[in-house]
Structures are given as C-alpha cells and as structure tokens.
Design an enzyme around this catalytic site. Sequence first.
Site, PDB file in Angstrom:
ATOM      1  N   GLU A  81      21.085  53.573  40.963  1.00 44.59           N
ATOM      2  CA  GLU A  81      22.446  53.895  41.391  1.00 44.59           C
ATOM      3  C   GLU A  81      23.241  54.381  40.181  1.00 44.59           C
ATOM      4  O   GLU A  81      24.466  54.383  40.193  1.00 44.59           O
ATOM      5  CB  GLU A  81      23.107  52.710  42.091  1.00 44.59           C
ATOM      6  CG  GLU A  81      23.097  51.419  41.299  1.00 44.59           C
ATOM      7  CD  GLU A  81      23.721  50.263  42.054  1.00 44.59           C
ATOM      8  OE1 GLU A  81      24.897  50.376  42.429  1.00 44.59           O
ATOM      9  OE2 GLU A  81      23.035  49.238  42.246  1.00 44.59           O
ATOM     10  N   CYS A 113      21.535  48.219  44.800  1.00 42.28           N
ATOM     11  CA  CYS A 113      20.455  47.535  44.069  1.00 42.28           C
ATOM     12  C   CYS A 113      19.165  47.439  44.880  1.00 42.28           C
ATOM     13  O   CYS A 113      18.186  46.825  44.431  1.00 42.28           O
ATOM     14  CB  CYS A 113      20.921  46.145  43.662  1.00 42.28           C
ATOM     15  SG  CYS A 113      22.413  46.200  42.667  1.00 42.28           S
ATOM     16  N   HIS A 235      17.233  38.905  43.969  1.00 48.74           N
ATOM     17  CA  HIS A 235      18.042  39.894  43.259  1.00 48.74           C
ATOM     18  C   HIS A 235      19.060  39.102  42.438  1.00 48.74           C
ATOM     19  O   HIS A 235      19.772  38.261  42.978  1.00 48.74           O
ATOM     20  CB  HIS A 235      18.741  40.805  44.280  1.00 48.74           C
ATOM     21  CG  HIS A 235      19.798  41.665  43.661  1.00 48.74           C
ATOM     22  ND1 HIS A 235      19.546  42.447  42.561  1.00 48.74           N
ATOM     23  CD2 HIS A 235      21.105  41.847  43.968  1.00 48.74           C
ATOM     24  CE1 HIS A 235      20.666  43.084  42.224  1.00 48.74           C
ATOM     25  NE2 HIS A 235      21.618  42.734  43.065  1.00 48.74           N
TER      26      HIS A 235
HETATM   27  N1  COA Z   1      32.524  25.737  33.251  1.00 51.27           N
HETATM   28  C1  COA Z   1      31.553  25.890  34.171  1.00 51.27           C
HETATM   29  N2  COA Z   1      31.685  26.664  35.291  1.00 51.27           N
HETATM   30  C2  COA Z   1      32.851  27.302  35.469  1.00 51.27           C
HETATM   31  C3  COA Z   1      33.914  27.183  34.549  1.00 51.27           C
HETATM   32  C4  COA Z   1      33.714  26.361  33.402  1.00 51.27           C
HETATM   33  N3  COA Z   1      34.663  26.222  32.483  1.00 51.27           N
HETATM   34  N4  COA Z   1      34.927  27.947  35.003  1.00 51.27           N
HETATM   35  C5  COA Z   1      34.539  28.495  36.156  1.00 51.27           C
HETATM   36  N5  COA Z   1      33.261  28.120  36.442  1.00 51.27           N
HETATM   37  C6  COA Z   1      32.450  28.517  37.586  1.00 51.27           C
HETATM   38  C7  COA Z   1      33.209  28.576  38.888  1.00 51.27           C
HETATM   39  O1  COA Z   1      33.308  27.307  39.497  1.00 51.27           O
HETATM   40  C8  COA Z   1      32.337  29.530  39.674  1.00 51.27           C
HETATM   41  O2  COA Z   1      31.198  28.872  40.158  1.00 51.27           O
HETATM   42  P1  COA Z   1      30.791  28.972  41.721  1.00 51.27           P
HETATM   43  O3  COA Z   1      30.606  30.418  42.013  1.00 51.27           O
HETATM   44  O4  COA Z   1      29.552  28.176  41.798  1.00 51.27           O
HETATM   45  O5  COA Z   1      31.958  28.400  42.483  1.00 51.27           O
HETATM   46  C9  COA Z   1      31.841  30.504  38.612  1.00 51.27           C
HETATM   47  O6  COA Z   1      32.021  29.855  37.366  1.00 51.27           O
HETATM   48  C10 COA Z   1      32.583  31.812  38.575  1.00 51.27           C
HETATM   49  O7  COA Z   1      33.952  31.532  38.487  1.00 51.27           O
HETATM   50  P2  COA Z   1      35.012  32.440  39.239  1.00 51.27           P
HETATM   51  O8  COA Z   1      36.369  31.918  38.989  1.00 51.27           O
HETATM   52  O9  COA Z   1      34.589  32.614  40.669  1.00 51.27           O
HETATM   53  O10 COA Z   1      34.777  33.793  38.415  1.00 51.27           O
HETATM   54  P3  COA Z   1      35.453  35.180  38.500  1.00 51.27           P
HETATM   55  O11 COA Z   1      36.647  35.224  39.376  1.00 51.27           O
HETATM   56  O12 COA Z   1      35.637  35.571  37.092  1.00 51.27           O
HETATM   57  O13 COA Z   1      34.315  36.115  39.194  1.00 51.27           O
HETATM   58  C11 COA Z   1      32.224  37.128  39.740  1.00 51.27           C
HETATM   59  C12 COA Z   1      32.931  35.963  39.013  1.00 51.27           C
HETATM   60  C13 COA Z   1      30.738  36.888  39.671  1.00 51.27           C
HETATM   61  C14 COA Z   1      32.672  37.176  41.192  1.00 51.27           C
HETATM   62  C15 COA Z   1      32.600  38.449  39.000  1.00 51.27           C
HETATM   63  O14 COA Z   1      32.070  38.406  37.703  1.00 51.27           O
HETATM   64  C16 COA Z   1      32.103  39.681  39.719  1.00 51.27           C
HETATM   65  O15 COA Z   1      32.747  40.191  40.617  1.00 51.27           O
HETATM   66  N6  COA Z   1      30.914  40.205  39.305  1.00 51.27           N
HETATM   67  C17 COA Z   1      30.275  41.309  39.982  1.00 51.27           C
HETATM   68  C18 COA Z   1      29.392  40.761  41.086  1.00 51.27           C
HETATM   69  C19 COA Z   1      28.699  41.871  41.811  1.00 51.27           C
HETATM   70  O16 COA Z   1      28.526  42.938  41.283  1.00 51.27           O
HETATM   71  N7  COA Z   1      28.297  41.692  43.045  1.00 51.27           N
HETATM   72  C20 COA Z   1      27.672  42.767  43.762  1.00 51.27           C
HETATM   73  C21 COA Z   1      26.261  42.997  43.352  1.00 51.27           C
HETATM   74  S1  COA Z   1      25.114  42.103  44.309  1.00 51.27           S
END
Ligand code: COA
Length: 389
Positions: A81, A113, A235
């Site tokens: 992609e 993907c 994945h």
């Molecule tokens: N210690 C440990 N874990 C922690 C933490 C800390 N201090 N702070 C947050 N976390 C955890 C959260 O609880 C969460 O876990 P969970 O998902 O099991 O609930 C995780 O870390 C992520 O935290 P979150 O606040 O949801 O992160 P974010 O708002 O920054 O977003 C993604 C994370 C993954 C959604 C973001 O990076 C993203 O959009 N990535 C792209 C994903 C993608 O491309 N998807 C499509 C392809 S398949």
Amino acid sequence: MTVKVGIDKIGFYTPNLYLDMVDLAHARGADPAKYQVGIGQSKQAVIPPTQDVVTMAANAAAQILTPTIKTQIAMVLFGTESGIDNSKATAVYLAHLLELSPQTRAVELKQACYGATAGLQLAADYVRVHPQAKVLVIGADIARYGLRTAGEVTQGGGAVAMLVAANPQILELEATSSYHTADVMDFWRPTYRTEALVDGKYSTNVYLDFFAAVWADYQRQTKLTIADFAAFTFHLPFTKMGRKGLRQILPTATPEHQAQLTAAFEASQADNRDVGNLYTGSLYLSFLSLLRHGHLQAGQRIGFFSYGSGAEGEFFSGLIQPNYRQGFDDAGLTDLLANRRAVSVAEYEQLYNQQLSSDGQDMQLAVGQEQAPYYLAGRQHEQRVYRRQ
Ligand code: COA
C-alpha cells in the site's frame, strides 16, 4: 493424490536504522511504558530515502533466490500500500532488478495490509494447478502516520519475500480459509495524501470483530477447534493488537494449552516488536519470528489471521514441515537486526522529511553508505534510478 503446496522459503529485509521507543516517548512527553507495554513496541525501523518498497523487496528476495529458482518463477505478486506509481506495478521493477525471466507474470496487489495474503492465496492456487512453477510473493511497505501523531508509535517498514512452491520446506498451506469483507472507514489514504487517515481505536475493534467472524466460520467449515492449533499468528501493526486477538479466543483452550499458545505468541511478536509496522508484511514477519524463536515440530498446525483495513479479514492455516529451519537464514536475520544503528529523534525526523519530493524534479540521493545490495540512487526524467552494488 493432491500435491502439497505452501511456503518454501522466506526472506526479510529492513534497513539498518532504528528509533528506540523510549527515546520517542521522552521526546513526545509520553510514559515509555505506554509505548513498550500499552502499545507493545520497543524499536521502530527508520527508512532512509535510499530505500523504497521496490529496493526493500529486492533485498528480501535476494536472500532466497538462486539462478535456478529464478528460472522457475512464473509469477511475482507484490502486495503493498506504499506503491510508487499509480499505473506501473512495483512487481515489474522488481522482476527487472532481480533479472527474472521475461516469461514472468508480474502484478501489484492492493487492499491495505491484506495485499500479501491475497498474493499468497493466489500463488498457492496457481501452484496447485501448475506444480512445477514457483511464485514470488512480496509484502513490502513503509508505515507513515506523521510526526507527532497518535499513530507515530506504530510506524516502521520493511519487506517479506516468500517463495510459494510444491512440496514446500517450511509450511504446507491448507486449502480451507475463511474471508470477510465490509466497506469500513477505519484507515485509508486518498491519492492526494502521503500519510494515512486512521481511527486507530475503531480499527482495533473492527480487527477484533473480523477475527471473531472468520475464526468462527473457519471452525464451522473445518470442524477444527483451538485444540488443533500449536500457535496463532496475527497481523501486527503493533504487537498489542495481536495480543488482544489471542486473548479473545484463549479462554476456549485448556489451561495447559493456553500457556503453550501464549508462549508461541511471545515468540511470534518478538521481531515485530523490534521492527514496527510493516503493513502487508506484518503477519509474515510474525510467522518468521515464530519460526525463529518458537519451538515448533513437524506437523503442527499454525493459524494465520490477516487483516487489511477498509476492510478485509482472512483466517487460514498451515502445517509445519520437517525441514522448516532450512527455509530461512536465521543467523543472517539475527545479524540484520542486531547490526542496526540507533538514530536520535532529531535524525529520525530529518530522515522522515527527506523522501523523494512530489514535484517530479531530478534528484540525486546521498548514497555511499548503503549496506544493502539494492538501493535507490535518485530520480531522473521522472524515473526512479535503482542501483545494485
Ligand atoms: N503504561 C502502560 N500502558 C499504558 C500506559 C502506561 N503508562 N498509558 C496507556 N497505556 C495503554 C492503554 O491502556 C492502552 O491499552 P489498551 O489498548 O489495552 O486499552 C494502550 O496503552 C494505548 O493507549 P491509548 O490511550 O489508547 O493510545 P493512543 O490514543 O495514543 O492510540 C493507537 C494508540 C494504537 C490507537 C494509535 O497509535 C493508532 O491509531 N495507531 C495506528 C493503528 C492502525 O494503524 N490501525 C490500522 C491498521 S490495522
């Protein structure tokens, strides 16, 4: 008697630069534990401008091709992609760079993907009909979400090259699979954008729903259950995502089997944790990681969950073959990952902004420190200039 068809060899390439997720967390004011545990990533591949999906694919494929195998390749199916042209396929550039025979069918496949899985299944069906032929399947991408975005921690890049053949060394693919499509806007990249638009939390939910749907359908079709599997590979745009997938089905296994499946998952996420997101190649890097770090035995059944946003999901399975360790260069891959250089956040940001410009101007890239056989030297007359050293 039906012929066994599947993955005969696997090669993997990622450039020799990485960013430590602790450094990124400090720079972004985040708790490192969020990146390392919450997201599940330790390092992220940094892609210099001299590598694109074509050169990374060539560097991965070069590990598994010999002059004899090159003459046997009937098709190149390139899942990506991160294409470099809206018309001409990356597979055509690749076939040329690898000096494959002109009697080769070469196309690019796109569905986020999922593209490499489409390639793998099409390749297997082709070889079932033409057992003398071999097919080169590629999953290569550069995952870019943008500096200081929520997705930044889930970037990465690299290429997986798989040779699909009859009587494979690594894995016999089983013919039954279950797939599922729905028009979902969880992640997409319109042609005018260089970075994707994503709703990461929604995407995770769709991924888990699709996994539930295809796993249920696969069990219905095959009458197999979780007890028939030694490992599940997922994945892995970030390793937490697959961990959530596994947790969804784990309670249906016995306590002893749960421990085995969890240990296998740890093996299957080890290399992804150090490379980051490969988009199309992620599932297959995870499988390679399982082969490298797991304790597998011939005949064991492995489950594969492929997911491409937008969205397409597929669950399929395969059986480990007795000589599977001969199908990849374990020591070479360990060296590739161990010999990478850590870059600072400032250097990563500079490299991130140094991609080929979008104005079509001639450009010469700063080459000279290339570690890989194939690299991009620049652009001349609106054509990419590829080199082999
Ligand atoms: N210690 C440990 N874990 C922690 C933490 C800390 N201090 N702070 C947050 N976390 C955890 C959260 O609880 C969460 O876990 P969970 O998902 O099991 O609930 C995780 O870390 C992520 O935290 P979150 O606040 O949801 O992160 P974010 O708002 O920054 O977003 C993604 C994370 C993954 C959604 C973001 O990076 C993203 O959009 N990535 C792209 C994903 C993608 O491309 N998807 C499509 C392809 S398949």
